[in-house]
Design a protein around this motif. Structure first.
Motif, PDB file in Angstrom:
ATOM      1  N   PRO A   1      10.194  84.156 -24.919  1.00 20.72           N
ATOM      2  CA  PRO A   1      11.590  84.300 -25.368  1.00 20.72           C
ATOM      3  C   PRO A   1      12.538  83.739 -24.310  1.00 20.72           C
ATOM      4  N   TRP A   2      13.648  83.278 -24.784  1.00 21.78           N
ATOM      5  CA  TRP A   2      14.620  82.643 -23.926  1.00 21.78           C
ATOM      6  C   TRP A   2      15.489  83.720 -23.274  1.00 21.78           C
TER       7      TRP A   2
ATOM      8  N   TRP B   1      18.696  84.725 -22.096  1.00 20.53           N
ATOM      9  CA  TRP B   1      20.097  84.312 -22.154  1.00 20.53           C
ATOM     10  C   TRP B   1      20.854  84.940 -20.983  1.00 20.53           C
ATOM     11  N   PRO B   2      21.753  84.218 -20.341  1.00 21.28           N
ATOM     12  CA  PRO B   2      22.447  84.757 -19.149  1.00 21.28           C
ATOM     13  C   PRO B   2      23.436  85.871 -19.491  1.00 21.28           C
ATOM     14  N   TRP B   3      23.918  85.990 -20.740  1.00 20.85           N
ATOM     15  CA  TRP B   3      24.953  86.979 -21.038  1.00 20.85           C
ATOM     16  C   TRP B   3      24.383  88.277 -21.612  1.00 20.85           C
ATOM     17  N   THR B   4      23.044  88.410 -21.653  1.00 20.95           N
ATOM     18  CA  THR B   4      22.498  89.669 -22.188  1.00 20.95           C
ATOM     19  C   THR B   4      22.097  90.606 -21.071  1.00 20.95           C
TER      20      THR B   4
END
Length: 55
Positions: free
Chosen positions: A49-50, A52-55
């Motif tokens: 899974p990727w 994400w920087p904002w999670t």
């Protein structure tokens, strides 16, 4: 308008399709393929899974 008259054009189209279907197509299909298909199974890659920087 003569181009709306299907009399000569339909016969020409039908004759050209019959020529292609009965004479030219078997000759083209008889040629050997340059790259024959193989029975190689597709390789499956596991994906992560990727993050994400904002999670």
């Amino acid at each position: 308008m003569p181009q709306l008259n299907p009399n000569p054009w339909f016969f020409i189209m039908l004759l050209s399709w019959l020529t292609f279907s009965l004479m030219i197509q078997p000759k083209l299909l008889s040629f050997p393929h340059t790259n024959p298909p193989t029975n190689k199974s597709p390789a499956t890659t596991k994906t992560a899974p990727w993050a994400w920087p904002w999670t």
